[in-house]
Design a protein around this motif. Structure first.
Motif, mmCIF file in Angstrom:
data_model
loop_
_atom_site.group_PDB
_atom_site.id
_atom_site.type_symbol
_atom_site.label_atom_id
_atom_site.label_comp_id
_atom_site.label_asym_id
_atom_site.label_seq_id
_atom_site.Cartn_x
_atom_site.Cartn_y
_atom_site.Cartn_z
ATOM 1 N N SER A 226 -7.509 -46.671 -10.977
ATOM 2 C CA SER A 226 -7.618 -47.261 -12.135
ATOM 3 C C SER A 226 -8.993 -47.854 -12.374
ATOM 4 O O SER A 226 -9.787 -47.975 -13.346
ATOM 5 C CB SER A 226 -6.738 -48.347 -12.438
ATOM 6 O OG SER A 226 -5.419 -47.705 -12.647
ATOM 7 N N LYS A 227 -9.423 -48.535 -11.245
ATOM 8 C CA LYS A 227 -10.673 -49.294 -11.223
ATOM 9 C C LYS A 227 -11.741 -48.323 -11.375
ATOM 10 O O LYS A 227 -12.694 -48.551 -12.102
ATOM 11 C CB LYS A 227 -10.958 -49.999 -9.809
ATOM 12 C CG LYS A 227 -12.129 -50.876 -9.725
ATOM 13 C CD LYS A 227 -12.282 -51.474 -8.358
ATOM 14 C CE LYS A 227 -13.688 -52.074 -8.245
ATOM 15 N NZ LYS A 227 -13.615 -52.660 -6.702
ATOM 16 N N SER A 228 -11.702 -47.072 -10.643
ATOM 17 C CA SER A 228 -12.830 -46.123 -10.723
ATOM 18 C C SER A 228 -12.832 -45.513 -12.265
ATOM 19 O O SER A 228 -14.101 -45.358 -12.771
ATOM 20 C CB SER A 228 -12.562 -44.978 -9.804
ATOM 21 O OG SER A 228 -11.300 -44.407 -10.168
ATOM 22 N N ILE A 229 -11.756 -45.395 -12.856
ATOM 23 C CA ILE A 229 -11.825 -44.979 -14.258
ATOM 24 C C ILE A 229 -12.306 -45.845 -15.134
ATOM 25 O O ILE A 229 -13.221 -45.695 -16.113
ATOM 26 C CB ILE A 229 -10.434 -44.538 -14.734
ATOM 27 C CG1 ILE A 229 -9.930 -43.509 -13.685
ATOM 28 C CG2 ILE A 229 -10.459 -44.076 -16.111
ATOM 29 C CD1 ILE A 229 -8.293 -43.176 -14.015
ATOM 30 N N ASN A 230 -12.074 -47.096 -14.969
ATOM 31 C CA ASN A 230 -12.577 -48.235 -15.818
ATOM 32 C C ASN A 230 -13.996 -48.521 -15.632
ATOM 33 O O ASN A 230 -14.771 -48.675 -16.647
ATOM 34 C CB ASN A 230 -11.915 -49.487 -15.472
ATOM 35 C CG ASN A 230 -12.013 -50.514 -16.528
ATOM 36 O OD1 ASN A 230 -11.831 -50.312 -17.859
ATOM 37 N ND2 ASN A 230 -11.872 -51.990 -16.275
ATOM 38 N N GLU A 231 -14.517 -48.323 -14.499
ATOM 39 C CA GLU A 231 -15.905 -48.447 -14.172
ATOM 40 C C GLU A 231 -16.804 -47.323 -14.886
ATOM 41 O O GLU A 231 -17.723 -47.403 -15.247
ATOM 42 C CB GLU A 231 -16.347 -48.562 -12.630
ATOM 43 C CG GLU A 231 -16.035 -49.880 -11.951
ATOM 44 C CD GLU A 231 -15.814 -49.803 -10.507
ATOM 45 O OE1 GLU A 231 -16.119 -48.761 -10.002
ATOM 46 O OE2 GLU A 231 -15.904 -51.093 -9.794
ATOM 47 N N TYR A 232 -16.251 -46.313 -14.500
ATOM 48 C CA TYR A 232 -16.679 -45.047 -15.119
ATOM 49 C C TYR A 232 -16.830 -45.187 -16.597
ATOM 50 O O TYR A 232 -17.958 -44.921 -17.249
ATOM 51 C CB TYR A 232 -15.921 -43.772 -14.960
ATOM 52 C CG TYR A 232 -16.314 -42.597 -15.367
ATOM 53 C CD1 TYR A 232 -17.659 -42.201 -15.631
ATOM 54 C CD2 TYR A 232 -15.289 -41.505 -16.017
ATOM 55 C CE1 TYR A 232 -18.124 -40.850 -16.227
ATOM 56 C CE2 TYR A 232 -15.792 -40.406 -16.423
ATOM 57 C CZ TYR A 232 -17.029 -40.159 -16.675
ATOM 58 O OH TYR A 232 -17.336 -38.811 -17.177
ATOM 59 N N LYS A 233 -15.809 -45.518 -17.260
ATOM 60 C CA LYS A 233 -15.896 -45.743 -18.736
ATOM 61 C C LYS A 233 -16.756 -46.756 -19.158
ATOM 62 O O LYS A 233 -17.624 -46.463 -20.228
ATOM 63 C CB LYS A 233 -14.529 -46.273 -19.453
ATOM 64 C CG LYS A 233 -14.457 -46.258 -20.638
ATOM 65 C CD LYS A 233 -12.821 -46.418 -20.990
ATOM 66 C CE LYS A 233 -12.643 -46.175 -22.638
ATOM 67 N NZ LYS A 233 -11.147 -46.670 -23.166
ATOM 68 N N LYS A 234 -17.053 -47.965 -18.377
ATOM 69 C CA LYS A 234 -18.127 -48.645 -18.760
ATOM 70 C C LYS A 234 -19.443 -48.418 -18.470
ATOM 71 O O LYS A 234 -20.459 -48.884 -19.161
ATOM 72 C CB LYS A 234 -18.052 -50.028 -18.068
ATOM 73 C CG LYS A 234 -16.414 -51.095 -18.408
ATOM 74 C CD LYS A 234 -16.350 -52.045 -17.226
ATOM 75 C CE LYS A 234 -15.077 -53.002 -17.851
ATOM 76 N NZ LYS A 234 -14.823 -53.991 -16.993
ATOM 77 N N SER A 235 -19.485 -47.462 -17.631
ATOM 78 C CA SER A 235 -20.889 -46.836 -17.198
ATOM 79 C C SER A 235 -21.579 -45.955 -18.314
ATOM 80 O O SER A 235 -22.644 -45.537 -18.539
ATOM 81 C CB SER A 235 -20.964 -46.011 -16.055
ATOM 82 O OG SER A 235 -20.174 -44.941 -16.049
#
Length: 334
Positions: A226-235
Protein backbone atom coordinates in the motif's frame (compact mmCIF):
# COMPACT_ATOMS: atom_id res chain seq x y z
CA UNK A 1 -24.57 -18.98 -25.98
CA UNK A 2 -21.13 -19.97 -27.27
CA UNK A 3 -22.05 -23.64 -26.85
CA UNK A 4 -25.19 -23.19 -28.96
CA UNK A 5 -23.23 -21.44 -31.71
CA UNK A 6 -20.69 -24.24 -31.69
CA UNK A 7 -23.50 -26.81 -31.80
CA UNK A 8 -25.07 -25.09 -34.83
CA UNK A 9 -21.72 -24.96 -36.65
CA UNK A 10 -21.11 -28.66 -36.01
CA UNK A 11 -24.61 -29.56 -37.29
CA UNK A 12 -23.99 -27.53 -40.44
CA UNK A 13 -20.67 -29.34 -41.00
CA UNK A 14 -22.32 -32.73 -40.45
CA UNK A 15 -25.09 -31.85 -42.90
CA UNK A 16 -22.52 -30.79 -45.46
CA UNK A 17 -20.70 -34.06 -45.01
CA UNK A 18 -23.90 -36.00 -45.53
CA UNK A 19 -24.65 -34.28 -48.83
CA UNK A 20 -21.18 -34.81 -50.16
CA UNK A 21 -19.57 -31.40 -49.69
CA UNK A 22 -16.67 -33.26 -48.10
CA UNK A 23 -14.85 -35.48 -50.58
CA UNK A 24 -14.41 -39.12 -49.63
CA UNK A 25 -10.71 -38.68 -48.90
CA UNK A 26 -10.39 -35.47 -46.86
CA UNK A 27 -7.00 -34.25 -45.74
CA UNK A 28 -6.07 -33.59 -42.15
CA UNK A 29 -6.24 -29.86 -42.98
CA UNK A 30 -9.81 -30.20 -44.28
CA UNK A 31 -10.96 -31.79 -41.04
CA UNK A 32 -8.95 -29.24 -39.06
CA UNK A 33 -10.83 -26.44 -40.84
CA UNK A 34 -14.20 -27.86 -39.78
CA UNK A 35 -12.96 -28.30 -36.20
CA UNK A 36 -11.57 -24.76 -36.08
CA UNK A 37 -14.87 -23.24 -37.18
CA UNK A 38 -16.47 -24.73 -34.07
CA UNK A 39 -13.56 -24.30 -31.69
CA UNK A 40 -13.13 -20.57 -32.28
CA UNK A 41 -16.66 -20.01 -30.97
CA UNK A 42 -15.82 -21.57 -27.60
CA UNK A 43 -12.57 -19.88 -26.48
CA UNK A 44 -11.13 -16.45 -25.86
CA UNK A 45 -9.14 -14.70 -28.57
CA UNK A 46 -5.85 -15.11 -26.72
CA UNK A 47 -6.36 -18.86 -26.41
CA UNK A 48 -7.32 -19.13 -30.08
CA UNK A 49 -4.19 -17.21 -31.05
CA UNK A 50 -2.05 -19.64 -29.04
CA UNK A 51 -3.70 -22.70 -30.59
CA UNK A 52 -3.42 -21.35 -34.14
CA UNK A 53 0.34 -20.95 -33.64
CA UNK A 54 0.63 -24.58 -32.50
CA UNK A 55 -1.16 -25.89 -35.58
CA UNK A 56 0.41 -23.54 -38.11
CA UNK A 57 3.98 -24.03 -36.89
CA UNK A 58 4.05 -27.61 -35.60
CA UNK A 59 1.14 -29.71 -36.84
CA UNK A 60 -0.12 -28.65 -40.27
CA UNK A 61 3.33 -28.54 -41.93
CA UNK A 62 3.63 -32.27 -41.19
CA UNK A 63 0.07 -33.62 -41.37
CA UNK A 64 -1.91 -30.95 -43.21
CA UNK A 65 -1.79 -32.36 -46.76
CA UNK A 66 -2.08 -36.03 -45.80
CA UNK A 67 -5.34 -37.91 -46.23
CA UNK A 68 -6.54 -38.32 -42.69
CA UNK A 69 -7.57 -41.94 -43.35
CA UNK A 70 -3.98 -42.83 -44.18
CA UNK A 71 -2.39 -41.36 -41.05
CA UNK A 72 -1.50 -44.28 -38.77
CA UNK A 73 -0.71 -44.43 -35.08
CA UNK A 74 2.89 -45.17 -36.09
CA UNK A 75 2.98 -41.83 -37.95
CA UNK A 76 1.65 -40.12 -34.86
CA UNK A 77 4.14 -41.89 -32.61
CA UNK A 78 7.07 -40.71 -34.73
CA UNK A 79 5.70 -37.19 -34.76
CA UNK A 80 5.32 -37.07 -30.98
CA UNK A 81 8.86 -38.38 -30.47
CA UNK A 82 10.22 -35.69 -32.79
CA UNK A 83 8.28 -33.01 -30.92
CA UNK A 84 9.64 -34.28 -27.62
CA UNK A 85 13.21 -33.84 -28.82
CA UNK A 86 12.68 -30.14 -29.53
CA UNK A 87 9.84 -28.83 -27.39
CA UNK A 88 8.99 -29.02 -23.70
CA UNK A 89 5.32 -28.44 -24.54
CA UNK A 90 5.07 -31.37 -26.94
CA UNK A 91 2.19 -32.85 -24.92
CA UNK A 92 0.07 -29.80 -25.85
CA UNK A 93 0.80 -30.40 -29.54
CA UNK A 94 -0.27 -33.98 -29.07
CA UNK A 95 -3.50 -33.06 -27.27
CA UNK A 96 -4.61 -30.54 -29.89
CA UNK A 97 -3.72 -32.86 -32.77
CA UNK A 98 -5.80 -35.55 -31.11
CA UNK A 99 -8.83 -33.24 -31.22
CA UNK A 100 -8.72 -33.23 -35.03
CA UNK A 101 -8.69 -37.02 -35.21
CA UNK A 102 -11.51 -37.05 -32.68
CA UNK A 103 -13.51 -34.77 -34.99
CA UNK A 104 -12.81 -37.14 -37.89
CA UNK A 105 -14.18 -40.03 -35.81
CA UNK A 106 -17.33 -38.03 -35.04
CA UNK A 107 -17.79 -37.27 -38.71
CA UNK A 108 -17.45 -40.95 -39.60
CA UNK A 109 -14.30 -40.44 -41.66
CA UNK A 110 -12.07 -42.74 -39.59
CA UNK A 111 -13.02 -45.57 -37.19
CA UNK A 112 -10.67 -44.63 -34.34
CA UNK A 113 -8.31 -41.91 -33.12
CA UNK A 114 -4.69 -42.95 -33.90
CA UNK A 115 -3.38 -40.61 -31.20
CA UNK A 116 -5.08 -42.81 -28.59
CA UNK A 117 -2.54 -45.54 -29.35
CA UNK A 118 0.53 -43.35 -29.00
CA UNK A 119 2.81 -44.07 -26.06
CA UNK A 120 3.52 -40.85 -24.22
CA UNK A 121 7.26 -40.65 -23.48
CA UNK A 122 8.03 -40.44 -19.78
CA UNK A 123 9.77 -37.27 -18.76
CA UNK A 124 13.20 -37.80 -17.22
CA UNK A 125 13.38 -36.05 -13.89
CA UNK A 126 16.78 -35.02 -12.62
CA UNK A 127 16.51 -34.43 -8.89
CA UNK A 128 19.74 -32.42 -9.02
CA UNK A 129 18.38 -30.02 -11.62
CA UNK A 130 17.21 -26.94 -9.75
CA UNK A 131 16.66 -24.88 -12.91
CA UNK A 132 13.19 -26.29 -13.27
CA UNK A 133 12.08 -24.61 -10.01
CA UNK A 134 10.42 -21.40 -11.09
CA UNK A 135 10.27 -19.83 -7.65
CA UNK A 136 12.45 -18.35 -4.91
CA UNK A 137 12.78 -18.96 -1.21
CA UNK A 138 11.53 -16.29 1.17
CA UNK A 139 15.12 -15.16 1.78
CA UNK A 140 15.74 -14.82 -1.96
CA UNK A 141 12.51 -12.86 -2.32
CA UNK A 142 13.65 -10.49 0.44
CA UNK A 143 16.95 -9.96 -1.36
CA UNK A 144 15.19 -9.26 -4.64
CA UNK A 145 12.74 -6.72 -3.20
CA UNK A 146 15.54 -4.99 -1.30
CA UNK A 147 17.44 -4.66 -4.57
CA UNK A 148 14.40 -3.20 -6.33
CA UNK A 149 13.84 -0.70 -3.53
CA UNK A 150 17.48 0.34 -3.18
CA UNK A 151 18.53 1.05 -6.75
CA UNK A 152 21.66 3.18 -7.02
CA UNK A 153 20.13 5.66 -9.46
CA UNK A 154 16.73 7.40 -9.39
CA UNK A 155 14.00 5.51 -7.54
CA UNK A 156 11.59 3.82 -9.94
CA UNK A 157 8.35 3.68 -8.01
CA UNK A 158 6.63 1.88 -10.87
CA UNK A 159 9.09 -1.03 -10.61
CA UNK A 160 8.86 -1.15 -6.83
CA UNK A 161 5.06 -1.11 -6.90
CA UNK A 162 4.72 -3.72 -9.61
CA UNK A 163 7.08 -6.22 -8.02
CA UNK A 164 5.65 -5.72 -4.54
CA UNK A 165 2.15 -6.32 -5.93
CA UNK A 166 3.20 -9.49 -7.72
CA UNK A 167 5.21 -10.83 -4.79
CA UNK A 168 2.75 -10.09 -1.99
CA UNK A 169 -0.58 -10.87 -3.66
CA UNK A 170 0.24 -13.64 -6.12
CA UNK A 171 -1.68 -11.89 -8.91
CA UNK A 172 -0.82 -12.67 -12.53
CA UNK A 173 1.33 -10.28 -14.57
CA UNK A 174 -1.52 -9.55 -16.98
CA UNK A 175 -3.86 -8.80 -14.07
CA UNK A 176 -1.37 -6.33 -12.58
CA UNK A 177 -0.80 -4.51 -15.88
CA UNK A 178 -4.55 -4.21 -16.44
CA UNK A 179 -5.12 -2.44 -13.11
CA UNK A 180 -6.54 1.06 -13.20
CA UNK A 181 -6.51 3.47 -10.27
CA UNK A 182 -10.17 2.83 -9.49
CA UNK A 183 -9.29 -0.83 -8.85
CA UNK A 184 -7.25 0.15 -5.80
CA UNK A 185 -8.70 1.25 -2.44
CA UNK A 186 -5.81 2.59 -0.39
CA UNK A 187 -8.11 3.45 2.51
CA UNK A 188 -9.27 -0.15 2.88
CA UNK A 189 -6.00 -1.61 1.52
CA UNK A 190 -7.73 -3.63 -1.18
CA UNK A 191 -7.22 -4.28 -4.88
CA UNK A 192 -9.90 -5.59 -7.23
CA UNK A 193 -9.03 -8.01 -10.03
CA UNK A 194 -11.64 -7.71 -12.80
CA UNK A 195 -9.69 -7.73 -16.08
CA UNK A 196 -6.37 -8.78 -17.57
CA UNK A 197 -3.98 -7.87 -20.37
CA UNK A 198 -4.08 -10.47 -23.11
CA UNK A 199 -3.20 -10.80 -26.79
CA UNK A 200 -5.46 -10.73 -29.82
CA UNK A 201 -5.26 -12.95 -32.89
CA UNK A 202 -2.83 -10.45 -34.41
CA UNK A 203 -0.65 -10.50 -31.28
CA UNK A 204 -1.82 -7.04 -30.24
CA UNK A 205 -2.23 -6.37 -26.53
CA UNK A 206 -5.85 -6.06 -25.44
CA UNK A 207 -7.84 -5.82 -22.23
CA UNK A 208 -9.79 -9.03 -21.70
CA UNK A 209 -11.91 -10.63 -19.02
CA UNK A 210 -10.04 -12.62 -16.34
CA UNK A 211 -8.87 -16.14 -17.10
CA UNK A 212 -11.73 -17.86 -15.24
CA UNK A 213 -14.73 -16.89 -13.11
CA UNK A 214 -12.57 -17.57 -10.03
CA UNK A 215 -10.07 -14.97 -11.24
CA UNK A 216 -12.55 -12.20 -10.37
CA UNK A 217 -11.49 -11.43 -6.80
CA UNK A 218 -10.62 -8.75 -4.26
CA UNK A 219 -7.24 -9.05 -2.54
CA UNK A 220 -5.81 -7.45 0.58
CA UNK A 221 -2.77 -5.22 0.28
CA UNK A 222 -0.13 -5.37 3.00
CA UNK A 223 1.29 -2.16 4.47
CA UNK A 224 4.48 -2.23 2.38
CA UNK A 225 2.59 -2.66 -0.88
CA UNK A 226 0.00 0.00 0.00
CA UNK A 227 2.84 2.35 0.87
CA UNK A 228 4.62 1.70 -2.44
CA UNK A 229 1.41 2.33 -4.41
CA UNK A 230 0.82 5.57 -2.52
CA UNK A 231 4.41 6.75 -3.03
CA UNK A 232 4.19 5.87 -6.71
CA UNK A 233 0.95 7.81 -7.11
CA UNK A 234 2.48 10.88 -5.40
CA UNK A 235 5.54 10.69 -7.65
CA UNK A 236 3.48 11.02 -10.85
CA UNK A 237 3.74 14.39 -12.65
CA UNK A 238 -0.03 14.84 -12.53
CA UNK A 239 -2.93 13.34 -10.61
CA UNK A 240 -4.05 10.25 -12.53
CA UNK A 241 -7.63 9.71 -13.63
CA UNK A 242 -9.54 6.86 -12.03
CA UNK A 243 -9.58 5.00 -15.33
CA UNK A 244 -5.87 5.45 -16.09
CA UNK A 245 -3.69 2.37 -16.07
CA UNK A 246 -1.53 2.22 -12.97
CA UNK A 247 1.39 0.89 -15.00
CA UNK A 248 2.01 2.75 -18.25
CA UNK A 249 4.61 3.01 -20.98
CA UNK A 250 6.44 6.24 -21.81
CA UNK A 251 3.56 7.35 -24.03
CA UNK A 252 1.04 6.95 -21.22
CA UNK A 253 -0.55 3.82 -22.67
CA UNK A 254 -0.84 0.25 -21.48
CA UNK A 255 2.55 -1.17 -20.47
CA UNK A 256 3.97 -3.94 -22.64
CA UNK A 257 3.76 -7.45 -21.22
CA UNK A 258 7.47 -7.75 -21.99
CA UNK A 259 8.55 -4.78 -19.85
CA UNK A 260 8.33 -6.57 -16.46
CA UNK A 261 10.36 -9.42 -17.99
CA UNK A 262 13.17 -7.00 -18.85
CA UNK A 263 13.02 -5.38 -15.43
CA UNK A 264 13.21 -8.74 -13.68
CA UNK A 265 16.13 -9.89 -15.84
CA UNK A 266 17.99 -6.69 -14.90
CA UNK A 267 17.61 -7.27 -11.16
CA UNK A 268 18.46 -10.96 -11.42
CA UNK A 269 21.68 -10.00 -13.17
CA UNK A 270 22.40 -7.38 -10.50
CA UNK A 271 21.79 -9.68 -7.55
CA UNK A 272 22.96 -13.01 -8.96
CA UNK A 273 19.73 -14.66 -7.86
CA UNK A 274 18.55 -17.85 -9.63
CA UNK A 275 16.68 -17.12 -12.84
CA UNK A 276 12.90 -17.23 -12.63
CA UNK A 277 10.18 -15.75 -14.83
CA UNK A 278 7.79 -13.01 -13.73
CA UNK A 279 5.21 -15.77 -13.27
CA UNK A 280 7.73 -17.31 -10.88
CA UNK A 281 6.88 -14.55 -8.37
CA UNK A 282 3.35 -15.96 -8.31
CA UNK A 283 4.79 -19.43 -7.65
CA UNK A 284 6.99 -17.91 -4.95
CA UNK A 285 3.92 -16.43 -3.26
CA UNK A 286 2.19 -19.83 -3.32
CA UNK A 287 5.31 -21.60 -2.08
CA UNK A 288 5.69 -19.28 0.91
CA UNK A 289 2.01 -19.75 1.78
CA UNK A 290 2.18 -23.54 1.59
CA UNK A 291 5.46 -23.62 3.53
CA UNK A 292 3.79 -21.67 6.32
CA UNK A 293 0.86 -24.13 6.36
CA UNK A 294 -1.73 -21.60 5.22
CA UNK A 295 -5.15 -23.03 4.41
CA UNK A 296 -4.82 -24.45 0.87
CA UNK A 297 -8.32 -23.30 -0.07
CA UNK A 298 -7.46 -19.74 0.94
CA UNK A 299 -4.35 -19.81 -1.24
CA UNK A 300 -6.28 -21.26 -4.17
CA UNK A 301 -8.89 -18.51 -3.94
CA UNK A 302 -6.24 -15.82 -3.50
CA UNK A 303 -4.53 -17.00 -6.69
CA UNK A 304 -7.82 -17.17 -8.57
CA UNK A 305 -7.41 -20.77 -9.67
CA UNK A 306 -10.35 -22.56 -11.23
CA UNK A 307 -9.21 -25.66 -9.35
CA UNK A 308 -6.38 -26.68 -7.06
CA UNK A 309 -3.66 -26.17 -9.65
CA UNK A 310 -0.98 -25.60 -7.05
CA UNK A 311 -2.80 -25.95 -3.76
CA UNK A 312 -4.73 -28.94 -2.46
CA UNK A 313 -8.45 -28.48 -2.86
CA UNK A 314 -9.41 -29.93 0.52
CA UNK A 315 -11.56 -27.24 2.09
CA UNK A 316 -14.83 -26.05 0.58
CA UNK A 317 -16.55 -24.15 3.41
CA UNK A 318 -14.69 -20.83 3.11
CA UNK A 319 -16.43 -17.77 1.74
CA UNK A 320 -14.70 -15.65 -0.90
CA UNK A 321 -14.49 -12.60 1.38
CA UNK A 322 -12.53 -14.58 3.98
CA UNK A 323 -9.50 -14.91 1.75
CA UNK A 324 -7.86 -11.61 2.63
CA UNK A 325 -7.74 -12.51 6.30
CA UNK A 326 -6.64 -16.09 5.88
CA UNK A 327 -3.59 -15.88 3.61
CA UNK A 328 -0.19 -15.08 5.06
CA UNK A 329 0.85 -11.41 5.06
CA UNK A 330 4.17 -11.81 3.25
CA UNK A 331 4.90 -8.15 3.81
CA UNK A 332 5.25 -8.84 7.52
CA UNK A 333 8.08 -11.27 6.74
CA UNK A 334 10.06 -9.07 4.39
Amino acid sequence: MAFQRAKNVFKKQSDQLNIGDFNSHPTFKAVYDTWLETYKETVKEATLNHVLVIFEQHVLPVLGNKQIKKITWQDCQRLVLNWKKEYKTYSKFMSYTSLIFRRAVKLGIIPANPMDLVDIPKKHVDVLDNNKHNYWSLQQLKEFLASVYNEDHDIRYDRITLFYLLATTGMRKGEALALTWNDVDLQQHLVSINKTVSRSLHNKQIIATPKTINAYRTLALDKATSKSINEYKKSLPKIPKATDFIFQNAAGNMMSLMTPNHWLAHFIKETGLPKISVHGLRHTFASVQVTNKINPKAVQMQLGHADAEITLDVYTHMERDQVSADVLDIGSLI
